[in-house]
Design a protein around this motif. Structure first.
Motif: not given
Length: 332
Positions: A6-7, A11-14, A19-22, A312-313
């Protein structure tokens, strides 16, 4: 174990969200916000024309609103409008809309992704076992003529740019000596035999080069492992040298090797540009390269986001496999 997974997922989602924001900020705000307008009307476009195009496409709306539309498209898809009229639909995950190709970026990525997958995963079946085998042999026979030869060859090949070696082997092995069949892409569903034949040369050349980059790493891991206390204990118990090397030392060596492989595969999936260019097949790398030449910002942004997702994956998968391979790793 569940908490650990879960952690890592959080972390991967964050990281993906960052990355989407940047990506959005880099390609759709600031000086780049008028890029789509210049794609449509050219570099001699007047400021008024740029303003009119941005207004018709809704690109002059507040940044927060545009970002919300962009994220919504990634999750649920969205309609592409021009002056309030729907001109196209982009299915989720919508990576954007190419006004140069009049096609969604997602569809373009889907068209070329099978080529990149075939190159990367096909080459893995060659360079992963070959790099591991040669590295173990070198580490087991440290200082021998075979060790010196393999290490020297790996250093020479690794120091040479990949595109140069790929181009030379392509010319000699395929066109001059005809040792390997010509390369090309045929969809797997149309003709599995032709599909396989078109990738044989790519897999062999790419796999041989990639394996050489791992020989010295595996050799260093193996040398360090063979000097460990648990290996000396196994030898003192009378266990055969073959068992010590291939069952005990190899397992400890595979853990850091997986880290290298996981990161490298993720980078390859984000775009094997040189491989695709040399062997004249079009994957995600060529798609991004063509988009750069035509200043197709939505496609460039889409390929960047796809590449970041693979990285990330890949790191997430390595974290999980590391625990499975090396029981000494603590779940924190």
């Amino acid at each position: 174990m569940i908490v650990y997974i879960a952690r890592r997922l959080l972390l991967a989602i964050s990281v993906l969200f960052a990355t989407i924001v940047l990506t959005f900020g880099l390609f759709f705000t600031g000086p780049a916000k008028d890029g789509v307008a210049y794609q449509i009307c050219g570099t001699k476009c007047t400021n008024q024309k740029v303003h009119d195009i941005n207004h018709s496409l809704g690109l002059d709306k507040p940044v927060v609103e545009q970002f919300g539309t962009y994220v919504k498209g990634l999750v649920a898809g969205r309609d592409i409008t021009n002056d309030g009229q729907v001109t196209g639909h982009c299915d989720a995950p919508c990576l954007g809309w190419s006004y140069v190709q009049s096609q969604s970026v997602t569809d373009q990525v889907k068209q070329v992704m099978p080529v990149t997958f075939a190159i990367v995963f096909g080459g893995m079946f060659i360079y992963i076992p070959l790099g591991l085998l040669l590295g173990v042999v070198c580490g087991r026979n440290r200082g021998s003529p075979l060790d010196r030869f393999l290490v020297g060859a790996s250093q020479l090949i690794s120091a040479t740019p990949y595109y140069a070696i790929a181009l030379l082997l392509n010319l000699y092995l395929i066109f001059t000596w005809k040792v390997l069949p010509a390369t090309g892409y045929t969809p797997l569903t149309e003709s599995p035999g032709t599909w396989f034949k078109g990738f044989i040369a790519i897999w062999v050349i790419f796999g041989l080069f990639a394996s050489m980059t791992y020989v010295r790493y595996v050799r260093a891991f193996m040398i360090n492992t063979l000097s460990s206390d648990f290996v000396r204990t196994a030898r003192s118990k009378g266990i055969s040298e073959r068992t010590v090397v291939w069952r005990h030392a190899l397992r400890a060596t595979i853990a850091p090797y997986l880290t290298l492989i996981g990161v490298e595969v993720a980078l390859q999936l984000s775009g094997s540009i040189f491989t695709e260019q040399v062997f004249n097949v079009r994957g995600i790398g060529r798609l991004g390269l063509d988009a750069i030449s035509t200043n197709d910002l939505p496609v460039i942004a889409g390929t960047v986001l796809v590449g970041a997702t693979f990285i990330v994956l890949g790191n997430l998968l390595v974290d999980l496999l590391y625990v499975a391979v090396d029981p000494t790793v603590k779940l924190t």
